[in-house]
Write an enzyme that holds these catalytic residues in place. Structure first.
Site, PDB file in Angstrom:
ATOM      1  N   ASN A 147       0.811  -1.238   0.000  1.00 20.76           N
ATOM      2  CA  ASN A 147       0.000   0.000   0.000  1.00 20.76           C
ATOM      3  C   ASN A 147       0.837   1.277   0.000  1.00 20.76           C
ATOM      4  O   ASN A 147       0.500   2.237  -0.680  1.00 20.76           O
ATOM      5  CB  ASN A 147      -1.030  -0.022   1.138  1.00 20.76           C
ATOM      6  CG  ASN A 147      -0.408  -0.144   2.503  1.00 20.76           C
ATOM      7  OD1 ASN A 147       0.737  -0.557   2.649  1.00 20.76           O
ATOM      8  ND2 ASN A 147      -1.157   0.217   3.520  1.00 20.76           N
ATOM      9  N   GLU A 245       3.579  -5.028  12.444  1.00 18.89           N
ATOM     10  CA  GLU A 245       2.648  -3.919  12.173  1.00 18.89           C
ATOM     11  C   GLU A 245       1.563  -4.493  11.291  1.00 18.89           C
ATOM     12  O   GLU A 245       1.792  -4.758  10.116  1.00 18.89           O
ATOM     13  CB  GLU A 245       3.379  -2.794  11.409  1.00 18.89           C
ATOM     14  CG  GLU A 245       4.484  -2.128  12.169  1.00 18.89           C
ATOM     15  CD  GLU A 245       3.975  -1.251  13.293  1.00 18.89           C
ATOM     16  OE1 GLU A 245       2.774  -0.943  13.343  1.00 18.89           O
ATOM     17  OE2 GLU A 245       4.799  -0.887  14.144  1.00 18.89           O
ATOM     18  N   CYS A 279      -3.744   1.326   6.577  1.00 20.40           N
ATOM     19  CA  CYS A 279      -4.091   0.572   7.792  1.00 20.40           C
ATOM     20  C   CYS A 279      -4.737   1.446   8.855  1.00 20.40           C
ATOM     21  O   CYS A 279      -5.392   0.938   9.752  1.00 20.40           O
ATOM     22  CB  CYS A 279      -2.844  -0.118   8.335  1.00 20.40           C
ATOM     23  SG  CYS A 279      -1.452   1.001   8.430  1.00 20.40           S
ATOM     24  N   GLU A 456       7.050   1.931  14.945  1.00 16.69           N
ATOM     25  CA  GLU A 456       7.795   2.438  13.788  1.00 16.69           C
ATOM     26  C   GLU A 456       8.005   3.941  14.011  1.00 16.69           C
ATOM     27  O   GLU A 456       7.295   4.563  14.791  1.00 16.69           O
ATOM     28  CB  GLU A 456       6.981   2.279  12.502  1.00 16.69           C
ATOM     29  CG  GLU A 456       6.416   0.901  12.287  1.00 16.69           C
ATOM     30  CD  GLU A 456       7.216   0.053  11.333  1.00 16.69           C
ATOM     31  OE1 GLU A 456       8.452   0.193  11.284  1.00 16.69           O
ATOM     32  OE2 GLU A 456       6.596  -0.763  10.649  1.00 16.69           O
TER      33      GLU A 456
END
Ligand code: NAD
Length: 492
Positions: A147, A245, A279, A456
């Site tokens: 993505n 993640e 997400c 992250e």
């Protein structure tokens, strides 16, 4: 060539596949994937590079990453064009979000490389001084989704190398292009050969080989929750550290004192961003009953205004989805919800005419679905927003938390108490108040619950990629140390 190993492009020895441009349905390029022996070469290069790179001073690593940021910035136009060609996302997204976000991340980690701090030294036990060492882990295996290929490469590579690790990254088989250019930019910046290696191919072949390899110290994965579980299982065989993640299903909570216009605009932008293939995208709007009709009517109206089409046209708001298969999956979710009695207030179909060849799908608003139904509970990863009403504040908060995911959420209210309560009670790694989507390099991103664990971006991500070592410097040089009497009494 679609592998970048030990500082150079290489041809893979694996399967040859054709990549389709999702916006046109046309053949875009032919890719030769890595074979197991190519993955082994990449891991071996990363292992060789680990010694000198991990021993470079933070200042030296910082300078190399700063040069990488400059090289990425120099390639901004090329990177944006690749990002749009491989994903179908609008060129405005690639140019104004993906590329500058990655460049900013690189500048941030150039600075953060010099911030690997720990506790102050101290005498916590009699006769010894404790010192904390924060050390890199070794060779990191990273796997990224399709993505945001460039941004995900940056999120994985930058903290890992800033902390002194070396890396072998496998991008999604659908979107290897920008990740390979990232590695090329790193080589041009003088980052030593072997520090960053890219291997391409499918998850089953290349991904699993990478994660199970004994010379890999850690698996850092971004992707779906289902594959995340598989990564954890594979990593357990060699007791590797994992960083996951995973998916999301972000709630968008609108209280009855919210500004409806701001909330409706916010909902449309946050639901269609990147084709909803984000997400953290807003997917479940819960709206307090007095505002429900006004909010849904305005969202439906705004969704009709979204310009959908050729991603290369700078006026396009919404390009294509990642593939025709994925578009059909999104459409099937909406069809099944319709059959179960949900109402579609906007969109709910793939546009025709000149857009039939591409993987397009209209921005879609669904109401009257059941809270327990799949369209409300499962990750659709398309430009589809559901909206449901609620009465009491605690009911809205409970609905927001009623999902297995916990990546991101937003609450819309002018009331300080409600803002504080929402930020405390919503179980997610990020809660926005009166906004939804913005991220910054300085702040952590990561999930709760089935959205994974680990952070992250920000200096918190450096903790993922380092081991803490406790060193005790003994001050007592006597043969007899008093604590030993408990175990073995001194006989003189
Ligand atoms: P995916 O899980 O299908 O694939 C992700 C990556 O894993 C790809 O590179 C794929 O080749 C690889 N893979 C697949 N099977 C594997 C296996 N058995 N072993 C090793 N690797 C394997 O996800 P996707 O469809 O590429 O991306 C969409 C998903 O990513 C969504 O669920 C989205 O929420 C998630 N995502 C999460 C974040 C986050 O920060 N939490 C960010 C972006 C995307």
């Amino acid at each position: 060539m679609h592998q970048f190993i030990n500082g150079h492009y290489r041809e893979g020895d694996g399967e040859e596949v054709k990549r389709i441009n999702p916006a046109t349905g046309e053949h875009a390029e032919t890719i030769r994937y890595a074979a197991a022996k190519d993955v082994d070469k990449a891991i071996s290069a990363a292992k060789q590079a680990f010694g000198p790179w991990s021993q470079a001073t933070p200042g030296e690593r910082s300078e190399a990453i700063r040069k990488l940021a400059t090289e990425l910035d120099r390639r901004a136009g090329q990177l944006a064009a690749i990002e749009t060609a491989q994903t179908g996302k609008s060129i405005r997204m690639s140019t104004e979000f993906d590329v500058p976000g990655t460049v900013d991340n690189a500048y941030f980690f150039a600075g953060a490389a010099r911030q690997l701090t720990g506790l102050a030294a101290g005498e916590y036990g009699a006769g010894g001084t404790s010192v904390i060492r924060r050390e890199p882990i070794g060779v990191i295996a990273s796997i990224t989704p399709w993505n945001y290929p460039l941004q995900m490469a940056g999120w994985k590579i930058l903290p890992a190398i800033a902390a002194g690790n070396t890396i072998v990254l496998k991008p999604s088989e659908l979107t290897p292009g920008s990740t390979l250019v990232f590695a090329e930019a790193a080589a041009a910046a003088g980052i030593p050969d072997g520090v960053i290696n890219i291997v391409t191919g499918t998850g089953r072949d290349v991904g699993e080989h990478l994660v199970t390899h004994p010379d890999v110290a850690m698996a850092s994965f971004t992707g779906s929750t289902a594959v995340g579980r598989r990564i954890m299982e594979l990593a357990s065989r060699t007791a590797k550290r994992v960083h996951l993640e995973l998916g999301g299903k972000a709630p968008f909570l609108v209280f009855d004192d919210a500004d409806v216009e701001a909330a409706a605009h916010g909902a449309v932008a946050a639901a269609i961003i990147n084709g909803g293939q984000d997400c953290t995208a807003a997917t479940r709007a819960y709206v307090q009953t007095p505002l429900f009709d006004a909010f849904t009517a305005r969202v439906a109206e705004l969704m009709e205004q979204v310009i959908i089409g050729n991603p290369l046209d700078p006026d396009t708001d919404l390009g294509s989805l990642i593939s025709h298969t994925h578009r059909d999956k999104v459409a099937d979710f909406v069809e099944r919800a319709r059959r179960e009695g949900a109402q579609v207030l906007a969109g709910g179909y793939a546009p025709g005419k000149e857009l039939t060849a591409g993987a397009y799908y209209k921005p879609t608003l669904v109401i009257s679905a059941d809270q327990r139904s799949e369209i409300v509970q499962e990750e659709i990863f398309g430009p589809v927003l559901t909206a449901l009403p609620f009465d009491r504040d605690d009911e809205g908060l409970a609905l927001a938390n009623d999902t297995t995911y916990g990546l991101a959420a937003s609450a819309w209210t002018k009331d300080l108490g409600r803002s504080l309560r929402a930020s405390q009670e919503i179980q997610a790694g990020c809660v926005w108040i009166n906004d939804h989507i913005p991220i910054v390099s300085e702040m952590p991103h990561g999930g709760y619950k089935a959205s994974g664990f680990g952070k992250e971006m920000s200096t918190y991500s450096l903790e993922e990629y380092t081991n803490l070592k406790h060193v005790i410097l003994g001050q007592d040089l006597n043969a007899h140390k008093p604590w030993q009497d408990t175990v073995f009494r001194y006989k003189d």
